[in-house]
Design a protein around this motif. Structure first.
Motif, mmCIF file in Angstrom:
data_model
loop_
_atom_site.group_PDB
_atom_site.id
_atom_site.type_symbol
_atom_site.label_atom_id
_atom_site.label_comp_id
_atom_site.label_asym_id
_atom_site.label_seq_id
_atom_site.Cartn_x
_atom_site.Cartn_y
_atom_site.Cartn_z
ATOM 1 N N LYS A 435 0.795 -1.222 0.000
ATOM 2 C CA LYS A 435 0.000 0.000 0.000
ATOM 3 C C LYS A 435 0.833 1.279 0.000
ATOM 4 N N TYR A 436 2.154 1.153 -0.030
ATOM 5 C CA TYR A 436 2.973 2.361 0.062
ATOM 6 C C TYR A 436 4.388 2.064 -0.387
ATOM 7 N N TRP A 437 5.005 3.024 -1.068
ATOM 8 C CA TRP A 437 6.426 2.924 -1.375
ATOM 9 C C TRP A 437 7.070 4.296 -1.264
ATOM 10 N N GLN A 438 8.356 4.314 -0.953
ATOM 11 C CA GLN A 438 9.085 5.564 -0.762
ATOM 12 C C GLN A 438 10.522 5.392 -1.223
ATOM 13 N N LEU A 439 11.065 6.461 -1.801
ATOM 14 C CA LEU A 439 12.443 6.474 -2.279
ATOM 15 C C LEU A 439 13.081 7.774 -1.820
ATOM 16 N N GLN A 440 14.225 7.672 -1.149
ATOM 17 C CA GLN A 440 14.945 8.838 -0.667
ATOM 18 C C GLN A 440 16.328 8.864 -1.288
ATOM 19 N N LEU A 441 16.640 9.943 -1.988
ATOM 20 C CA LEU A 441 17.931 10.099 -2.633
ATOM 21 C C LEU A 441 18.892 10.799 -1.686
ATOM 22 N N ALA A 442 20.122 10.294 -1.650
ATOM 23 C CA ALA A 442 21.142 10.940 -0.829
ATOM 24 C C ALA A 442 21.523 12.281 -1.450
ATOM 25 N N ASP A 443 22.074 13.168 -0.642
ATOM 26 C CA ASP A 443 22.506 14.465 -1.153
ATOM 27 C C ASP A 443 23.575 14.296 -2.219
ATOM 28 N N ASN A 444 23.670 15.308 -3.081
ATOM 29 C CA ASN A 444 24.658 15.341 -4.166
ATOM 30 C C ASN A 444 24.368 14.315 -5.253
ATOM 31 N N THR A 445 23.139 13.861 -5.353
ATOM 32 C CA THR A 445 22.749 13.125 -6.553
ATOM 33 C C THR A 445 22.886 14.070 -7.744
ATOM 34 N N SER A 446 23.593 13.626 -8.787
ATOM 35 C CA SER A 446 23.956 14.568 -9.849
ATOM 36 C C SER A 446 23.705 13.974 -11.220
ATOM 37 N N LEU A 447 23.427 14.892 -12.147
ATOM 38 C CA LEU A 447 23.270 14.571 -13.566
ATOM 39 C C LEU A 447 24.044 15.613 -14.350
ATOM 40 N N ALA A 448 24.938 15.163 -15.235
ATOM 41 C CA ALA A 448 25.750 16.074 -16.032
ATOM 42 C C ALA A 448 25.689 15.644 -17.490
ATOM 43 N N ALA A 449 25.648 16.637 -18.387
ATOM 44 C CA ALA A 449 25.595 16.339 -19.816
ATOM 45 C C ALA A 449 25.939 17.593 -20.598
ATOM 46 N N LYS A 450 26.453 17.376 -21.785
ATOM 47 C CA LYS A 450 26.657 18.459 -22.741
ATOM 48 C C LYS A 450 25.440 18.491 -23.651
ATOM 49 N N VAL A 451 24.700 19.590 -23.612
ATOM 50 C CA VAL A 451 23.423 19.692 -24.315
ATOM 51 C C VAL A 451 23.609 20.549 -25.561
ATOM 52 N N THR A 452 23.106 20.036 -26.693
ATOM 53 C CA THR A 452 23.194 20.762 -27.959
ATOM 54 C C THR A 452 21.812 20.826 -28.594
ATOM 55 N N HIS A 453 21.437 22.032 -29.002
ATOM 56 C CA HIS A 453 20.163 22.292 -29.663
ATOM 57 C C HIS A 453 20.432 23.284 -30.782
ATOM 58 N N PRO A 454 19.635 23.267 -31.858
ATOM 59 C CA PRO A 454 19.876 24.258 -32.917
ATOM 60 C C PRO A 454 19.914 25.696 -32.418
ATOM 61 N N ASP A 455 19.243 25.997 -31.303
ATOM 62 C CA ASP A 455 19.213 27.366 -30.787
ATOM 63 C C ASP A 455 20.141 27.593 -29.604
ATOM 64 N N ALA A 456 20.632 26.516 -28.970
ATOM 65 C CA ALA A 456 21.428 26.701 -27.758
ATOM 66 C C ALA A 456 22.300 25.485 -27.519
ATOM 67 N N LYS A 457 23.360 25.699 -26.740
ATOM 68 C CA LYS A 457 24.184 24.599 -26.276
ATOM 69 C C LYS A 457 24.943 25.035 -25.038
ATOM 70 N N GLY A 458 25.344 24.035 -24.247
ATOM 71 C CA GLY A 458 26.070 24.323 -23.019
ATOM 72 C C GLY A 458 26.270 23.057 -22.216
ATOM 73 N N GLN A 459 27.074 23.163 -21.161
ATOM 74 C CA GLN A 459 27.333 22.048 -20.255
ATOM 75 C C GLN A 459 26.385 22.156 -19.069
ATOM 76 N N VAL A 460 25.531 21.143 -18.893
ATOM 77 C CA VAL A 460 24.477 21.178 -17.877
ATOM 78 C C VAL A 460 24.870 20.290 -16.704
ATOM 79 N N LYS A 461 24.701 20.806 -15.506
ATOM 80 C CA LYS A 461 24.921 20.038 -14.286
ATOM 81 C C LYS A 461 23.714 20.233 -13.370
#
Length: 858
Positions: A435-461
């Motif tokens: 009847k219930y579920w829970q998920l707790q993420l530790a601090d400093n969970t991170s996602l990094a990527a270099k994003v490219t779009h015809p209108d924009a680009k940059g390094q995302v963190k």
């Protein structure tokens, strides 16, 4: 003798009645059972046997209609006691059964009630000792319509109630046969069953079961599945059981499963488990070994291969020992729509499980160690330690879980988005129960990527802190998180390249989510926002631009490409705020406030600019309102000010610069007088616009002061109307009118060079008169061309008291001036601003170059 005859006569009279009652009762019972019609052909009937040449009946319910026909049916029985019958045998030479589906079948769901389990599971003694069905032809509903099967059954028992049975099912079209053999030993205290099932050497199942009178049991199961033959595949397809082609191509070796278990059931099930929070088995020892050398398909999960071993011991309805080990590979698993984002197919997922516990009288939680690994295009690693609880209900607690995902490239083609060098790292823990579920993420969970779009680009963190995701029964998924988003060296057509940051909080559910945070960049721009999202598509956002004190710099100019390059702000304050909402259409309201701005636009200095701009956007149309604009001073070679302006502008997003401009009030202080514009609606779609400038009490003395010269002095007031034409951003004036106000004024023009050149004649009189010309009439016709030429046709009426005893003099004077050049020379002479001086010099150089080029063409 007479009495015996009376008894026989009564029997002869009562027997037909009894037979009729029995026949009617039998017919009624068959009707209630669903048998709508039946008939039989009886060839022999005695006290111990009955032979039927044929028995036909029709059975119907809401979903099916069955037509059954038995041929050469023989029944044998005995009478071990008075009115007590014992069946001996049932033999059937052949039968035909046809089943047709007449309605959609819906499975009934029965309430789950406690069931009392019998201690004696032996077969009843009234069953015939011989059941022999030689040939049964079945015609059953299937995917292709009606499918034929042939069946036969032989079951027999000896005097010790030991049973043997053999059942065979065959497809006459595909020559596929399923055969199962059973052996049943019934003792006074135990029951033993052995069974085998064979499918033409493609499937073999061996089953052994022993069950004691105290509900203690042991089970042994062995299963082997070989690659299916083309005939078997065709037979399964007839019953709408299709196997994927890719799986069949990889399925080349048998899959084997072996299970050994010893167990005991309670007297009541499942009530005993619910009442005591115990397992449904009293005692058990279960060993499982499963091997799949080649991928084996599991519906809705994927293709699984590898080996699994498990051992479970239960004592007194509680787990006392637990061991689980697995080395598996899962491929073709659900990708949840992610496959479209990768150029390469998803690699198999390697699954390793290693978990065991020491022996204990009662284990409340079972440890579980899990490791998942995958390769390109997504390199993933997942390690977790979990605790599995079986009572009081199934629950899983996840501890010390670590997740790492890497991929070189990910494409979202629908949005022309490309992500490179994507890395996700997280540690988390959680819990799951029915009847219930829970998920707790530790601090400093991170996602990094270099994003490219015809209108924009940059390094995302992206970094997450304090993140919790949970869901209760029949409720929405809720979440709470602190987020930090950074885009390094963001490049966009409308932005100057620099770093941007966003920091905020998200809370709520996937149906109703609140997000608030602060957006900033390296230039010092700071914007606060509060956003509320509600499914399916309702958005509300408030934002506030923090005060910009321009003495410390202008973050707007160093952030946006659209900032005018010729506009420099050096003092003052700017702030803004607004609201944005979306519900079937976009609605936005913005207010921008200017306070005491000082700066330079092109070659015009200004100070004391204070105003509020109101911007309203609805659907595809926007409005800009200027309720009141005040400007202390303008300087474009000549000083002007103050300026007051009220205006409104309306346009569409498709044509933002071709809207309607409504001038409500426009007044400018000029030469101690005033310039104003009559209220007017300007349709910018038109090629040219017409305005009327009203000049009121322009002071000649102030004009001379701002145009410093030692040769001319003047006083008086001028007023008039000047029609202004705007065409392709160029200004022109035709027949503008200026006139001196009564009582007139004075012109004093003393030029030694001009007087020396006119020693005699009419010109001498003119110069002598202008040395102190007191005019009563000054009229001027003003024309201004798009090339900057200003022409004035002056008509003067007045006199010089020192000339010819003040005789009246009428003068007509034509003047021509290059107005832009004159203003540029005044700006250079004033030296008000270094940037302004540089721009004026550049302007003069461009004008001279243009004139030189025009001269070469002539």
């Amino acid at each position: 003798m007479r009495r015996l005859l009376k008894i026989l006569a009564m029997l002869l009279l009562v027997l037909p009645v009894l037979l009729f009652i029995a026949w009617f009762y039998l017919h009624t019972q068959l009707k209630m059972a669903g048998i709508s019609s039946w008939s039989l052909q009886l060839s022999h009937l005695s006290w111990h046997q009955a032979n039927l040449n044929q028995l036909d009946l029709v059975y119907e319910n809401d979903h099916y209609r069955s037509e059954v026909s038995f041929h050469d049916l023989k029944l044998r029985w005995s009478w071990p006691g008075f009115f007590r019958i014992q069946a001996h045998s049932i033999q059937l030479a052949s039968a035909t059964i046809t089943v047709q589906q007449t309605g959609e079948h819906v499975a009934d769901t029965a309430a789950r009630l406690p069931v009392a389990l019998s201690a004696d599971w032996r077969l009843p003694t009234w069953l015939p000792k011989l059941i022999k069905l030689d040939q049964i032809d079945l015609l059953l509903p299937c995917a292709s319509g009606q499918c034929a099967l042939q069946a036969s059954l032989v079951a027999s028992a000896d005097e010790q109630q030991a049973w043997q049975a053999s059942l065979s099912l065959k497809s006459p079209q595909y020559q596929q046969t399923v055969k199962t053999d059973w052996q049943l030993q019934q003792g006074p205290d135990a029951l033993a069953i052995q069974a085998t099932l064979l499918l033409d050497q493609q499937l073999a199942l061996s089953f052994k079961q022993q069950l004691a009178i105290d509900r203690a049991a042991s089970t042994e199961l062995a299963l082997a599945i070989s690659p299916p033959s083309p005939a078997l595949l065709a037979w399964l397809n007839e019953w709408d059981l299709q196997l994927p082609d890719e799986w069949r191509e990889q399925f080349t070796q048998p899959v084997k499963l072996h299970l050994v278990a010893r167990w005991q059931l309670p007297k009541l099930w499942p009530e005993a488990r619910l009442a005591t929070n115990a397992l449904p088995l009293v005692n058990a020892e279960i060993d499982i070994i499963a091997r799949a050398p080649d991928a084996f398909i599991i519906p809705n999960i994927g293709w699984l291969k590898g080996e699994l071993k498990a051992q479970l011991q239960i004592a007194d309805q509680h787990v006392s020992k637990w061991q689980l080990a697995a080395d598996l590979a899962l491929s073709h698993y659900p990708d949840f729509g992610l496959k479209a984002y990768f150029a390469d197919p998803l690699a198999p997922l390697l699954i390793k499980i290693d978990s065991q516990s020491a022996s204990s009288p009662s284990l409340t939680q079972l440890p579980l160690k899990l490791q998942l690994i995958s390769a390109s295009p997504v390199q993933s690693s997942f390690n977790a330690q979990a605790m599995l609880s079986l009572t009081p209900e199934l629950a899983i607690t996840l501890n010390q879980a670590e997740l790492m995902l890497k991929t070189k490239q990910l494409q979202v083609k629908a949005y022309q988005l490309k992500l490179q060098d994507v890395t996700l790292q997280s540690r988390f823990h959680g819990a799951w129960q029915a009847k219930y579920w829970q998920l707790q993420l530790a601090d400093n969970t991170s996602l990094a990527a270099k994003v490219t779009h015809p209108d924009a680009k940059g390094q995302v963190k992206l970094a997450l802190n304090g993140t919790t995701i949970s869901q209760a029964t029949d409720a929405d998924v809720t979440l709470s998180s602190q987020l930090q988003l950074e885009v390094q060296q963001l490049q966009h057509a409308q932005l100057l390249t620099q770093n941007w940051q966003w920091q905020g909080n998200a809370s709520g559910s996937l149906v109703k989510l609140d997000v608030e945070g602060v957006l900033s960049n390296d230039s010092g721009l700071i914007v606060k926002q509060q956003t509320a999202w509600q499914a399916p598509a309702q958005l509300q956002m408030d934002w506030q631009l923090e005060d910009l004190f321009l003495l410390a710099g202008n973050p707007l100019a160093t952030s946006f490409q659209a900032w005018p390059s010729l506009l420099n702000l050096t003092r003052g304050r700017i702030n803004a705020y607004g609201q944005l909402s979306y519900q079937q259409q976009l609605v936005a309201n913005t207010q921008v406030n200017f306070r005491e701005l000082t700066g330079l636009y092109d070659r015009t200095l200004f100070t004391g600019l204070t105003s509020a701009f109101l911007v309203n956007l609805k659907a595809q149309q926007f409005t800009i309102e200027v309720p009141e604009l005040q400007l202390a001073q303008l300087n474009h070679g000549l000083q002007m000010g103050p300026l007051q302006l009220k205006a409104q502008y309306q346009a569409t997003l498709a044509e933002p610069f071709l809207g309607n401009l409504q001038l409500l009030d426009a007044r400018l202080g000029f030469m101690q007088g005033e310039l104003s514009v009559e209220p007017q609606l300007m349709a910018l779609k038109q090629p040219s616009q017409q305005l009327v400038l009203i000049i009121n009490q322009l002071d000649l003395a102030e004009l001379v002061r701002q145009h410093p010269t030692t040769e001319l002095k003047a006083n008086g007031k001028l007023s008039g109307r000047i029609p202004l034409t705007i065409n392709n951003k160029q200004f022109s004036v035709q027949q503008g009118q200026l006139a001196a106000e009564a009582p007139g004024g004075t012109l004093q023009y003393r030029s030694a060079a001009s007087a020396a050149s006119a020693k005699t004649g009419g010109m001498k009189i003119v110069f002598d008169a202008l040395e102190n010309f007191q005019f009563s009439v000054l009229n001027s016709e003003l024309n201004y061309a798009t090339d900057g030429k200003l022409t004035l046709a002056l008509q003067l009426k007045g006199a010089n008291p020192a000339l010819q005893q003040g005789r009246a003099i009428n003068l007509n004077i034509n003047l021509e001036e290059d107005l832009p050049a004159m203003l540029a020379s005044l700006q250079l002479a004033n030296k008000l601003n270094d940037t302004l001086t540089k721009r004026v010099q550049q302007y003069i150089q461009r004008q001279q170059a243009a004139k030189a080029a025009a001269g070469e063409k002539r």
